[in-house]
Motif scaffolding. Structure first.
Motif, PDB file in Angstrom:
ATOM      1  N   GLN A 190       0.583  -1.343   0.023  1.00 61.79           N
ATOM      2  CA  GLN A 190       0.033  -0.058   0.094  1.00 61.79           C
ATOM      3  C   GLN A 190       0.827   1.202  -0.088  1.00 61.79           C
ATOM      4  O   GLN A 190       0.421   2.365  -0.469  1.00 61.79           O
ATOM      5  N   LEU A 191       2.017   1.157   0.515  1.00 62.54           N
ATOM      6  CA  LEU A 191       2.874   2.617   0.727  1.00 62.54           C
ATOM      7  C   LEU A 191       3.611   2.828  -0.537  1.00 62.54           C
ATOM      8  O   LEU A 191       4.492   3.676  -0.668  1.00 62.54           O
ATOM      9  N   VAL A 192       3.589   1.677  -1.510  1.00 67.60           N
ATOM     10  CA  VAL A 192       4.342   1.984  -2.898  1.00 67.60           C
ATOM     11  C   VAL A 192       3.518   3.182  -3.602  1.00 67.60           C
ATOM     12  O   VAL A 192       2.241   3.030  -4.152  1.00 67.60           O
ATOM     13  N   LEU A 193       4.523   4.191  -4.101  1.00 68.11           N
ATOM     14  CA  LEU A 193       3.789   5.306  -4.841  1.00 68.11           C
ATOM     15  C   LEU A 193       4.284   4.740  -6.321  1.00 68.11           C
ATOM     16  O   LEU A 193       5.144   4.338  -6.908  1.00 68.11           O
ATOM     17  N   SER A 194       3.095   5.377  -7.275  1.00 69.58           N
ATOM     18  CA  SER A 194       3.359   5.300  -8.525  1.00 69.58           C
ATOM     19  C   SER A 194       3.957   6.374  -9.276  1.00 69.58           C
ATOM     20  O   SER A 194       4.196   6.263 -10.451  1.00 69.58           O
ATOM     21  N   VAL A 195       4.107   7.516  -8.608  1.00 66.79           N
ATOM     22  CA  VAL A 195       4.896   8.642  -9.115  1.00 66.79           C
ATOM     23  C   VAL A 195       6.301   8.006  -9.299  1.00 66.79           C
ATOM     24  O   VAL A 195       6.944   7.581  -8.576  1.00 66.79           O
ATOM     25  N   PRO A 196       7.381   8.862 -10.325  1.00 63.59           N
ATOM     26  CA  PRO A 196       8.518   8.419 -10.541  1.00 63.59           C
ATOM     27  C   PRO A 196       9.283   9.044  -9.416  1.00 63.59           C
ATOM     28  O   PRO A 196       8.996  10.119  -8.515  1.00 63.59           O
ATOM     29  N   ASP A 197      10.195   8.259  -8.961  1.00 65.91           N
ATOM     30  CA  ASP A 197      10.845   8.357  -7.545  1.00 65.91           C
ATOM     31  C   ASP A 197      12.377   9.044  -7.963  1.00 65.91           C
ATOM     32  O   ASP A 197      13.365   9.091  -7.080  1.00 65.91           O
ATOM     33  N   ASP A 198      12.494   9.517  -9.039  1.00 63.10           N
ATOM     34  CA  ASP A 198      13.794  10.238  -9.469  1.00 63.10           C
ATOM     35  C   ASP A 198      13.768  11.769  -9.187  1.00 63.10           C
ATOM     36  O   ASP A 198      14.553  12.409  -9.646  1.00 63.10           O
ATOM     37  N   GLY A 199      12.705  12.322  -8.573  1.00 63.51           N
ATOM     38  CA  GLY A 199      12.451  13.831  -8.367  1.00 63.51           C
ATOM     39  C   GLY A 199      11.987  14.474  -9.556  1.00 63.51           C
ATOM     40  O   GLY A 199      11.814  15.661  -9.594  1.00 63.51           O
ATOM     41  N   ASP A 200      11.658  13.890 -10.757  1.00 59.59           N
ATOM     42  CA  ASP A 200      11.091  14.548 -12.061  1.00 59.59           C
ATOM     43  C   ASP A 200       9.344  14.296 -11.975  1.00 59.59           C
ATOM     44  O   ASP A 200       8.748  14.704 -12.896  1.00 59.59           O
ATOM     45  N   ALA A 201       8.706  13.985 -10.768  1.00 59.68           N
ATOM     46  CA  ALA A 201       7.341  14.048 -10.756  1.00 59.68           C
ATOM     47  C   ALA A 201       6.784  15.415 -10.821  1.00 59.68           C
ATOM     48  O   ALA A 201       7.267  16.106 -10.216  1.00 59.68           O
ATOM     49  N   ASP A 202       5.818  15.555 -11.899  1.00 60.17           N
ATOM     50  CA  ASP A 202       5.141  16.931 -11.689  1.00 60.17           C
ATOM     51  C   ASP A 202       3.750  16.909 -10.902  1.00 60.17           C
ATOM     52  O   ASP A 202       3.294  15.940 -10.474  1.00 60.17           O
ATOM     53  N   ALA A 203       3.067  17.999 -11.163  1.00 53.86           N
ATOM     54  CA  ALA A 203       1.867  18.010 -10.724  1.00 53.86           C
ATOM     55  C   ALA A 203       0.616  16.973 -11.066  1.00 53.86           C
ATOM     56  O   ALA A 203       0.036  16.422 -10.582  1.00 53.86           O
ATOM     57  N   ALA A 220     -10.846  17.369  -6.413  1.00 58.03           N
ATOM     58  CA  ALA A 220     -11.441  18.030  -7.372  1.00 58.03           C
ATOM     59  C   ALA A 220     -12.068  19.411  -7.040  1.00 58.03           C
ATOM     60  O   ALA A 220     -12.536  19.595  -5.754  1.00 58.03           O
ATOM     61  N   GLY A 221     -12.197  20.352  -7.813  1.00 57.74           N
ATOM     62  CA  GLY A 221     -12.715  21.495  -7.781  1.00 57.74           C
ATOM     63  C   GLY A 221     -11.576  22.670  -7.607  1.00 57.74           C
ATOM     64  O   GLY A 221     -12.109  23.723  -7.282  1.00 57.74           O
ATOM     65  N   SER A 222     -10.474  22.321  -7.447  1.00 58.94           N
ATOM     66  CA  SER A 222      -9.245  23.213  -7.122  1.00 58.94           C
ATOM     67  C   SER A 222      -8.334  22.995  -8.421  1.00 58.94           C
ATOM     68  O   SER A 222      -7.242  22.007  -7.871  1.00 58.94           O
ATOM     69  N   PRO A 223      -8.224  23.366  -9.436  1.00 55.80           N
ATOM     70  CA  PRO A 223      -7.139  23.274 -10.488  1.00 55.80           C
ATOM     71  C   PRO A 223      -5.748  23.858  -9.926  1.00 55.80           C
ATOM     72  O   PRO A 223      -4.569  23.627 -10.489  1.00 55.80           O
ATOM     73  N   THR A 224      -5.444  24.564  -9.006  1.00 57.98           N
ATOM     74  CA  THR A 224      -4.372  25.316  -8.734  1.00 57.98           C
ATOM     75  C   THR A 224      -3.651  24.551  -7.199  1.00 57.98           C
ATOM     76  O   THR A 224      -3.040  25.241  -6.536  1.00 57.98           O
ATOM     77  N   ARG A 225      -3.692  23.313  -7.123  1.00 58.58           N
ATOM     78  CA  ARG A 225      -3.663  22.712  -5.821  1.00 58.58           C
ATOM     79  C   ARG A 225      -1.779  22.504  -5.847  1.00 58.58           C
ATOM     80  O   ARG A 225      -1.364  22.422  -7.025  1.00 58.58           O
ATOM     81  N   ASP A 226      -1.349  22.281  -4.620  1.00 64.48           N
ATOM     82  CA  ASP A 226      -0.106  21.695  -4.638  1.00 64.48           C
ATOM     83  C   ASP A 226      -0.343  20.186  -4.206  1.00 64.48           C
ATOM     84  O   ASP A 226      -0.551  19.775  -3.162  1.00 64.48           O
ATOM     85  N   TRP A 227      -0.256  19.574  -5.344  1.00 67.39           N
ATOM     86  CA  TRP A 227      -0.747  18.099  -5.616  1.00 67.39           C
ATOM     87  C   TRP A 227       0.339  17.316  -4.815  1.00 67.39           C
ATOM     88  O   TRP A 227      -0.022  16.423  -4.136  1.00 67.39           O
ATOM     89  N   LYS A 228       1.465  17.541  -4.766  1.00 68.03           N
ATOM     90  CA  LYS A 228       2.431  16.866  -3.865  1.00 68.03           C
ATOM     91  C   LYS A 228       2.216  16.929  -2.449  1.00 68.03           C
ATOM     92  O   LYS A 228       2.203  15.969  -1.677  1.00 68.03           O
ATOM     93  N   LEU A 229       2.074  18.211  -2.003  1.00 64.98           N
ATOM     94  CA  LEU A 229       1.650  18.399  -0.660  1.00 64.98           C
ATOM     95  C   LEU A 229       0.192  17.839  -0.201  1.00 64.98           C
ATOM     96  O   LEU A 229      -0.186  16.953   0.799  1.00 64.98           O
ATOM     97  N   PHE A 230      -0.805  17.902  -1.298  1.00 64.31           N
ATOM     98  CA  PHE A 230      -1.930  17.308  -0.810  1.00 64.31           C
ATOM     99  C   PHE A 230      -1.813  15.719  -0.796  1.00 64.31           C
ATOM    100  O   PHE A 230      -2.562  15.330   0.120  1.00 64.31           O
ATOM    101  N   VAL A 231      -1.141  15.107  -1.462  1.00 66.14           N
ATOM    102  CA  VAL A 231      -0.880  13.617  -1.512  1.00 66.14           C
ATOM    103  C   VAL A 231      -0.040  13.233  -0.430  1.00 66.14           C
ATOM    104  O   VAL A 231      -0.443  12.367   0.489  1.00 66.14           O
TER     105      VAL A 231
END
Length: 402
Positions: A190-203, A220-231
């Motif tokens: 469950q703790l495995v992330l699907s985002v790239p782990d090389d630091g190149d992950a974008d929003a 949903a409903g906020s297009p200007t989120r800080d998605w990294k902080l959100f997750v």
């Protein structure tokens, strides 16, 4: 027999087919009363047959001699497996219970307690003339007749004897060890992330991760989120698996599930009721999006009515899910366009924007202990005493470097 002769291949069930019950007899009656196209009959027949087969196979695979603890543990294992399947981390065709049994790690038959050997006293301490080979000496006292001698009633051994108690304890310990091994595997997945782990992950990468874990309504409903902080603020950092076997440990790898389980188990004394209702709730609502999309709260009440305090629990579940999916409101305005916080927190201060209705000291402390691994340093609040055994274990484990 008529339905079994139909082909099993179809693309999807027609929209006008509504399957109300999963039992074969009811499905057949409902289907026969409908005037549908042949493809609809085919879909109904196949789903009915497959549902009946699954129902029968579960009944056959599940032994009848399992304890209540073991049955509850199996339910939680199935809920975790279904969640892994939804994340694409497990195979839906694999039965987790059968997989555990086929791993070859079945516990050995527990041995009974060791018999304590009474040491033989040395010859010099033996006082019996008979053992020393001498004639018995009498002082010519009148011997009491056996019939007149008072007799002590012999104690009856407990049912099953001490060996059964030892076997039960050993079997329970073996089940706990098996559950611990399974929880370790589930948490790693469950703790495995699907985002790239090389630091190149974008929003977009972080947004897709949020949707993968918590459904389409996450953020949903906020297009200007800080998605990294959100997750990252919603991800859990669970503590090591313990032999204490708390219910929260089964859902510690997912923050929303952990807090939901705390809301549902709060002020409920029945162990069986808590396990059953929580397992059934996650079977119906595996993600916060699945719960947020529910419009008929009568169905929710059906799953958790035995816990009591339904209205208050429902309000707490709605508040938690809304905050988890969209973030806490940053402004006093409660309109739809009110700005939301990207970071997720759980606080007790009623003036804080991160105070969630229905999450009191018990839920707050459980969140810190099981999702933030603060058990080694936490000072429990008044109301967080139920998790004290786990906290004590965590503090001792921390001193050992675990």
């Amino acid at each position: 027999r008529r339905f079994q002769s139909l082909p099993r291949q179809w693309s999807h069930a027609p929209k006008d087919v509504v399957l109300i019950d999963t039992r074969l007899s009811d499905l057949v009656q409902k289907t026969c009363s409908l005037d549908l196209a042949p493809s609809a009959y085919t879909a109904c027949a196949c789903v009915a047959r497959d549902s009946c087969a699954d129902y029968c196979s579960q009944k056959m695979e599940q032994p009848g001699n399992l304890s209540e603890y073991e049955l509850q543990r199996i339910q939680h294992i199935r809920r975790n497996h279904e969640y892994l399947v939804s994340l694409g981390l497990a195979d839906a065709d694999v039965d987790p219970i059968a997989a555990l049994s086929s791993q070859g790690n079945k516990p050995k038959k527990p041995r009974g307690p060791k018999k304590v050997k009474v040491p033989v006293p040395p010859e010099s301490l033996r006082r019996s003339p008979r053992l020393l080979g001498q004639d018995a000496e009498f002082d010519h006292e009148d011997l009491v007749d056996d019939e007149d001698r008072p007799r002590k009633r012999a104690k009856r051994p407990a049912a099953g004897g001490d060996d059964d108690d030892g076997d039960d304890d050993a079997a329970l310990e073996a089940m706990r060890e098996e559950a611990m091994n399974y929880l370790r595997q589930v948490r790693e997945a469950q703790l495995v992330l699907s985002v790239p782990d090389d630091g190149d992950a974008d929003a977009d990468d972080w947004r897709r991760e949020a949707v993968r874990r918590w459904g389409a309504l996450a953020g949903a409903g906020s297009p200007t989120r800080d998605w990294k902080l959100f997750v990252e603020s919603r991800l859990s950092t669970p503590p090591p698996v313990s032999p204490v076997d708390f219910l929260q440990e089964y859902y510690a790898a997912d923050t929303w599930r952990l807090l939901v389980s705390c809301i549902l188990m709060s002020r409920v004394s029945s162990w069986n009721t808590k396990h059953t209702c929580i397992s059934n709730f996650f079977a119906k609502y595996p993600t916060p999006t699945a719960f947020a999309e529910e419009r008929d709260y009568g169905k929710v009440k059906k799953e958790i009515h035995s816990l009591g305090l339904f209205d208050d629990r429902l309000r707490s579940l709605v508040s938690l899910t809304e905050t988890f999916l969209h973030g806490a409101r940053l402004a006093p305005d409660k309109g739809a366009k009110s700005p939301r916080a990207d970071e997720f927190k759980v606080e007790l201060d009623r003036k804080s924007i991160h105070k969630i209705h229905g999450v009191g000291p018990f839920g707050h402390d459980s969140y810190l202990v099981f999702c933030k691994d603060a058990g080694a340093t936490i000072k429990l609040s008044k109301g967080g005493e139920p998790i004290a055994p786990f906290v004590n274990w965590r503090k001792k484990a921390a001193k050992k470097g675990v």
